[in-house]
Motif scaffolding. Sequence first.
Motif, PDB file in Angstrom:
ATOM      1  N   LEU A 235      23.090  17.721  17.442  1.00 56.75           N
ATOM      2  CA  LEU A 235      21.948  17.614  18.358  1.00 56.75           C
ATOM      3  C   LEU A 235      22.137  16.434  18.913  1.00 56.75           C
ATOM      4  O   LEU A 235      22.425  15.484  18.542  1.00 56.75           O
ATOM      5  CB  LEU A 235      20.895  17.724  17.919  1.00 56.75           C
ATOM      6  N   SER A 236      22.152  16.478  20.487  1.00 59.66           N
ATOM      7  CA  SER A 236      21.875  15.369  21.157  1.00 59.66           C
ATOM      8  C   SER A 236      20.113  15.336  21.517  1.00 59.66           C
ATOM      9  O   SER A 236      19.910  15.998  22.372  1.00 59.66           O
ATOM     10  CB  SER A 236      22.676  15.485  22.372  1.00 59.66           C
ATOM     11  N   LEU A 237      19.757  14.006  21.238  1.00 63.22           N
ATOM     12  CA  LEU A 237      18.444  13.866  21.254  1.00 63.22           C
ATOM     13  C   LEU A 237      18.119  12.278  22.160  1.00 63.22           C
ATOM     14  O   LEU A 237      19.038  11.625  21.903  1.00 63.22           O
ATOM     15  CB  LEU A 237      17.588  14.159  19.987  1.00 63.22           C
ATOM     16  N   GLN A 238      16.860  12.364  22.576  1.00 64.17           N
ATOM     17  CA  GLN A 238      16.478  11.144  23.325  1.00 64.17           C
ATOM     18  C   GLN A 238      15.152  10.844  22.592  1.00 64.17           C
ATOM     19  O   GLN A 238      14.286  11.678  22.953  1.00 64.17           O
ATOM     20  CB  GLN A 238      16.387  11.145  24.803  1.00 64.17           C
ATOM     21  N   LEU A 239      15.125   9.777  22.121  1.00 66.00           N
ATOM     22  CA  LEU A 239      13.679   8.860  21.814  1.00 66.00           C
ATOM     23  C   LEU A 239      13.198   8.190  22.663  1.00 66.00           C
ATOM     24  O   LEU A 239      13.827   7.171  23.257  1.00 66.00           O
ATOM     25  CB  LEU A 239      13.868   8.342  20.309  1.00 66.00           C
ATOM     26  N   GLU A 240      11.907   8.256  23.238  1.00 69.22           N
ATOM     27  CA  GLU A 240      11.407   7.269  24.010  1.00 69.22           C
ATOM     28  C   GLU A 240      10.082   6.896  23.705  1.00 69.22           C
ATOM     29  O   GLU A 240       9.173   7.589  22.977  1.00 69.22           O
ATOM     30  CB  GLU A 240      10.917   8.325  25.526  1.00 69.22           C
ATOM     31  N   LEU A 241       9.911   5.686  23.488  1.00 64.26           N
ATOM     32  CA  LEU A 241       8.562   4.865  22.969  1.00 64.26           C
ATOM     33  C   LEU A 241       8.052   4.186  24.345  1.00 64.26           C
ATOM     34  O   LEU A 241       8.656   3.302  24.870  1.00 64.26           O
ATOM     35  CB  LEU A 241       9.028   3.731  22.082  1.00 64.26           C
ATOM     36  N   ARG A 242       6.690   4.676  24.456  1.00 62.09           N
ATOM     37  CA  ARG A 242       5.952   3.910  25.556  1.00 62.09           C
ATOM     38  C   ARG A 242       4.776   3.222  24.702  1.00 62.09           C
ATOM     39  O   ARG A 242       4.067   3.839  24.252  1.00 62.09           O
ATOM     40  CB  ARG A 242       5.456   5.026  26.380  1.00 62.09           C
ATOM     41  N   LEU A 243       4.681   1.756  24.932  1.00 60.15           N
ATOM     42  CA  LEU A 243       3.888   1.165  23.900  1.00 60.15           C
ATOM     43  C   LEU A 243       2.674   0.592  24.746  1.00 60.15           C
ATOM     44  O   LEU A 243       3.006   0.114  25.974  1.00 60.15           O
ATOM     45  CB  LEU A 243       4.376  -0.065  23.210  1.00 60.15           C
ATOM     46  N   GLY A 244       1.541   0.948  24.713  1.00 62.21           N
ATOM     47  CA  GLY A 244       0.322   0.598  25.544  1.00 62.21           C
ATOM     48  C   GLY A 244       0.163   1.809  26.570  1.00 62.21           C
ATOM     49  O   GLY A 244       0.229   2.911  26.260  1.00 62.21           O
ATOM     50  N   ASP A 245      -0.454   1.406  27.889  1.00 60.95           N
ATOM     51  CA  ASP A 245      -0.754   2.340  28.945  1.00 60.95           C
ATOM     52  C   ASP A 245      -1.970   3.286  28.340  1.00 60.95           C
ATOM     53  O   ASP A 245      -1.968   4.474  28.720  1.00 60.95           O
ATOM     54  CB  ASP A 245       0.324   3.189  29.302  1.00 60.95           C
ATOM     55  N   PHE A 246      -3.124   2.522  27.876  1.00 62.08           N
ATOM     56  CA  PHE A 246      -4.244   3.587  27.624  1.00 62.08           C
ATOM     57  C   PHE A 246      -5.368   2.372  27.453  1.00 62.08           C
ATOM     58  O   PHE A 246      -5.035   1.220  27.283  1.00 62.08           O
ATOM     59  CB  PHE A 246      -3.851   4.137  26.117  1.00 62.08           C
ATOM     60  N   GLU A 247      -6.693   3.068  27.286  1.00 59.35           N
ATOM     61  CA  GLU A 247      -7.807   2.319  26.957  1.00 59.35           C
ATOM     62  C   GLU A 247      -8.196   2.569  25.788  1.00 59.35           C
ATOM     63  O   GLU A 247      -8.088   3.576  25.025  1.00 59.35           O
ATOM     64  CB  GLU A 247      -9.022   2.725  27.946  1.00 59.35           C
TER      65      GLU A 247
END
Length: 375
Positions: A150-162
Amino acid sequence: MLKKVLLLSVSLVMATAVHAQDGSTDPLLQAMNDSDLLTTIDETQTQEGVTVTLNWVYADTQNLKVNYTLENIDPIMLYPPYSSHATLRNAEGFMFSYANSRLEEGSTADSLTMTVDFYNQAVRPIDNSDQYEVVDNYFMNRYETLPQTLSLQLELRLGDFEVADWTPLDSIDTDYAIGDYVELIGPFTFDVTLPLQAAVELEPMQTVEQNGLAVTLEALSISPTRTSARLCYQLPDARDWLPQASITIDGVPGYLSGHGVVDMAQFENTERRCRNLRFDAFYDGNPGTLDLSLDVLETSMMEGPDDWARIAAALAEDGIDIDVIFEQSENGGGSIRIEEVDVPEGFNLQEAADAAREALGDRISGPWVFQVELP
């Protein structure tokens, strides 16, 4: 006689379990590590002083896992209110549904290692609309022949919330307060290629009768980390009866991690129900023996105090006195407090409640036991 107070939460909360890779308290993860099933990545990215290292990844047709380390982050970043900060997608744009996150043993305030699980359900947005395409059991329904990698992409987005009002600020070393906005750091993106472990598909079609009820094990799907079973059982009455089940593979126990009806049409049948049961259990791919036991069928308990009041009344007939105190919260949830007023020495509330529910006709004990030889 003993007197003590127990608090039973009836509101939905987020829980974090603790596991480790090496010397793990999680036997499943340790078995994966010992069998060289984890694909080491060891790639590091840094943004705005925060460092993320993707340690390893894993995929089989029922379960996907990623493990990464976060350094120099405010721990408030681990508490996004509505979704995970981790997204796992493939080249077609399908995103695998988030299951849970676990904080690894040995993590410190400055270095947090997480293992995140994803279901084999996948979704992707439909072009020029606000709709999504949803594919359950993605690998079986999407491919005629499974790919080896499999070719996969992991994306992490830290924050951007209340910061949500349920966030446990008293236990977090942070300067943020309820309602504060947490700025986005990221996204961090990692592109990986890894092996896809296939499952063994079996149709045992075994039927066992116990306590006047017939239960059939219709199908099994066994991957290295997860076993899915389709069980169909007679219903004692028209209520929604739920299973408690257990599993071992070559004598090593797994645990029931979830279940659901095969399809919504099941609720139209008041005599027989089919459910998919999901177990976390390790299978090394060698011939062996799988033992599955449907231990109990029971009706679900309502969130309010009514079911506990019935249990208290049943226990009172045996001279056991408990008080059921329901406390409503402002957001609509609440909690039930059980006060053990007059109970015998060695009293176990769970065991007593189970016995009372059985006497009330809300619980039926088996077991219905199935044994299947694995190739």
